[in-house]
Write a protein that holds these residues in place. Structure first.
Motif, PDB file in Angstrom:
ATOM      1  N   ILE A   8       0.886  -0.806  -0.126  1.00  0.00           N
ATOM      2  CA  ILE A   8      -0.013  -0.227   0.443  1.00  0.00           C
ATOM      3  C   ILE A   8       1.364   0.909  -0.106  1.00  0.00           C
ATOM      4  O   ILE A   8       1.948   1.571   0.643  1.00  0.00           O
ATOM      5  CB  ILE A   8      -0.942   0.263   0.949  1.00  0.00           C
ATOM      6  N   LEU A   9       0.466   2.198  -1.303  1.00  0.00           N
ATOM      7  CA  LEU A   9       1.335   3.270  -0.679  1.00  0.00           C
ATOM      8  C   LEU A   9      -0.177   4.406  -0.188  1.00  0.00           C
ATOM      9  O   LEU A   9      -0.964   3.915  -0.765  1.00  0.00           O
ATOM     10  CB  LEU A   9       1.565   3.289  -2.253  1.00  0.00           C
ATOM     11  N   SER A  56      -8.009   4.517  -2.269  1.00  0.00           N
ATOM     12  CA  SER A  56      -8.272   4.559  -1.844  1.00  0.00           C
ATOM     13  C   SER A  56      -8.810   6.320  -1.432  1.00  0.00           C
ATOM     14  O   SER A  56      -7.423   6.615  -1.281  1.00  0.00           O
ATOM     15  CB  SER A  56      -9.095   3.857  -0.555  1.00  0.00           C
ATOM     16  N   ARG A  57      -9.827   6.599  -0.533  1.00  0.00           N
ATOM     17  CA  ARG A  57      -9.659   7.779  -0.291  1.00  0.00           C
ATOM     18  C   ARG A  57      -9.527   7.937   1.585  1.00  0.00           C
ATOM     19  O   ARG A  57     -10.623   7.270   2.502  1.00  0.00           O
ATOM     20  CB  ARG A  57     -10.753   9.269  -0.177  1.00  0.00           C
ATOM     21  N   ASP A  58      -8.820   8.646   2.478  1.00  0.00           N
ATOM     22  CA  ASP A  58      -9.336   9.013   3.923  1.00  0.00           C
ATOM     23  C   ASP A  58      -9.344  10.448   3.826  1.00  0.00           C
ATOM     24  O   ASP A  58      -8.844  11.277   4.423  1.00  0.00           O
ATOM     25  CB  ASP A  58      -8.481   8.352   4.631  1.00  0.00           C
ATOM     26  N   ASN A  59     -10.667  11.194   4.048  1.00  0.00           N
ATOM     27  CA  ASN A  59     -10.816  12.484   4.286  1.00  0.00           C
ATOM     28  C   ASN A  59     -10.028  13.564   5.088  1.00  0.00           C
ATOM     29  O   ASN A  59     -10.255  13.969   5.552  1.00  0.00           O
ATOM     30  CB  ASN A  59     -12.144  12.932   3.503  1.00  0.00           C
ATOM     31  N   ALA A  83      -5.875  12.068   2.755  1.00  0.00           N
ATOM     32  CA  ALA A  83      -5.094  11.279   2.169  1.00  0.00           C
ATOM     33  C   ALA A  83      -5.096  10.580   1.014  1.00  0.00           C
ATOM     34  O   ALA A  83      -6.693  10.107   1.617  1.00  0.00           O
ATOM     35  CB  ALA A  83      -3.626   9.956   2.793  1.00  0.00           C
ATOM     36  N   VAL A  84      -5.074  10.084   0.470  1.00  0.00           N
ATOM     37  CA  VAL A  84      -5.547   8.902  -0.328  1.00  0.00           C
ATOM     38  C   VAL A  84      -3.817   7.408  -0.852  1.00  0.00           C
ATOM     39  O   VAL A  84      -3.269   7.668  -0.555  1.00  0.00           O
ATOM     40  CB  VAL A  84      -5.518   9.647  -2.639  1.00  0.00           C
ATOM     41  N   TYR A  85      -4.178   6.980  -1.181  1.00  0.00           N
ATOM     42  CA  TYR A  85      -3.892   5.235  -0.780  1.00  0.00           C
ATOM     43  C   TYR A  85      -4.437   4.460  -2.008  1.00  0.00           C
ATOM     44  O   TYR A  85      -5.090   4.089  -2.538  1.00  0.00           O
ATOM     45  CB  TYR A  85      -4.446   4.441   0.014  1.00  0.00           C
ATOM     46  N   LEU A  86      -3.125   3.712  -2.278  1.00  0.00           N
ATOM     47  CA  LEU A  86      -2.974   2.768  -3.801  1.00  0.00           C
ATOM     48  C   LEU A  86      -2.546   1.174  -3.197  1.00  0.00           C
ATOM     49  O   LEU A  86      -1.349   1.380  -2.809  1.00  0.00           O
ATOM     50  CB  LEU A  86      -1.944   2.847  -4.823  1.00  0.00           C
ATOM     51  N   GLN A  87      -3.298   0.866  -3.486  1.00  0.00           N
ATOM     52  CA  GLN A  87      -3.259  -0.671  -2.415  1.00  0.00           C
ATOM     53  C   GLN A  87      -3.552  -1.006  -4.116  1.00  0.00           C
ATOM     54  O   GLN A  87      -4.022  -1.992  -4.924  1.00  0.00           O
ATOM     55  CB  GLN A  87      -4.895  -0.528  -2.186  1.00  0.00           C
ATOM     56  N   MET A  88      -2.369  -2.557  -4.097  1.00  0.00           N
ATOM     57  CA  MET A  88      -1.534  -2.916  -5.398  1.00  0.00           C
ATOM     58  C   MET A  88      -1.785  -4.349  -4.199  1.00  0.00           C
ATOM     59  O   MET A  88      -0.812  -4.876  -3.708  1.00  0.00           O
ATOM     60  CB  MET A  88       0.294  -2.240  -5.712  1.00  0.00           C
ATOM     61  N   SER A  89      -2.056  -5.664  -5.232  1.00  0.00           N
ATOM     62  CA  SER A  89      -1.595  -7.108  -4.851  1.00  0.00           C
ATOM     63  C   SER A  89      -1.744  -7.714  -6.002  1.00  0.00           C
ATOM     64  O   SER A  89      -1.422  -7.086  -7.397  1.00  0.00           O
ATOM     65  CB  SER A  89      -2.880  -7.552  -4.852  1.00  0.00           C
ATOM     66  N   SER A  90      -1.100  -8.528  -6.246  1.00  0.00           N
ATOM     67  CA  SER A  90      -0.943  -9.440  -6.864  1.00  0.00           C
ATOM     68  C   SER A  90       0.320  -9.339  -7.687  1.00  0.00           C
ATOM     69  O   SER A  90       0.475  -9.353  -8.861  1.00  0.00           O
ATOM     70  CB  SER A  90      -1.804 -10.051  -8.349  1.00  0.00           C
ATOM     71  N   LEU A  91       1.037  -8.251  -7.575  1.00  0.00           N
ATOM     72  CA  LEU A  91       2.496  -7.762  -7.428  1.00  0.00           C
ATOM     73  C   LEU A  91       3.449  -8.168  -8.828  1.00  0.00           C
ATOM     74  O   LEU A  91       3.240  -9.785  -8.455  1.00  0.00           O
ATOM     75  CB  LEU A  91       2.975  -6.954  -6.625  1.00  0.00           C
ATOM     76  N   LYS A  92       3.597  -7.756  -9.616  1.00  0.00           N
ATOM     77  CA  LYS A  92       3.808  -8.809 -10.748  1.00  0.00           C
ATOM     78  C   LYS A  92       5.559  -7.754 -11.440  1.00  0.00           C
ATOM     79  O   LYS A  92       5.462  -6.975 -10.538  1.00  0.00           O
ATOM     80  CB  LYS A  92       3.179  -8.725 -12.346  1.00  0.00           C
ATOM     81  N   ILE A  93       6.591  -8.416 -11.311  1.00  0.00           N
ATOM     82  CA  ILE A  93       8.169  -8.237 -11.470  1.00  0.00           C
ATOM     83  C   ILE A  93       8.260  -6.644 -12.182  1.00  0.00           C
ATOM     84  O   ILE A  93       8.788  -5.622 -12.460  1.00  0.00           O
ATOM     85  CB  ILE A  93       9.191  -9.072 -11.902  1.00  0.00           C
TER      86      ILE A  93
END
Length: 125
Positions: free
Chosen positions: A19-20, A70-73, A77-87
């Motif tokens: 998560i970023l 997603s956002r957290d007002n 802040a906002v978040y980038l949720q990354m899953s099933s990451l690839k090279i």
């Protein structure tokens, strides 16, 4: 002064998740168009996932079904949720904001005028 400060990132194995975070100061993030971009060595910066003020999102083809925003007002802040990451997801990731742009240019990096400092994401076994 408008500022975006990123956190998160790092080294993760293929198939893993990360998560970023992107926190704003000097403006209310919910009033802005938000974009997440990435740039791999030797490649141009590309749009990953961008969301309009009305919540309409556009995804890069390579991340559909794997990345969400997603956002957290309350935290501005906002978040980038990354899953099933690839090279091939390895890159420096940036969040960006702009007050308004045409939806057709939602994920065009040149249309954004406020950028985070970038954070490295490395996917490797």
């Amino acid at each position: 002064q408008l500022q975006l400060v990123q956190s998160g990132g790092g080294l993760v194995q293929p198939g893993g998740s990360l998560i970023l975070s992107c926190a704003a100061s000097g403006f209310t993030l919910d009033d802005y168009v938000i974009g997440w971009f990435r740039q791999a060595p030797g490649k141009e910066r590309e749009g990953v996932l961008c969301i309009s003020r009305r919540g309409l999102a556009t995804y890069g083809d390579s991340v559909k079904g794997r990345f969400t925003i997603s956002r957290d007002n309350a935290k501005n802040a906002v978040y980038l949720q990354m899953s099933s990451l690839k090279i091939e997801d390895t890159a420096v990731y940036y969040c960006a904001a702009v007050s308004t742009i045409p939806f057709s240019r939602l994920c065009v990096p040149e249309t954004y005028n406020t950028w985070g400092q970038g954070t490295q994401v490395t996917v490797s076994s």
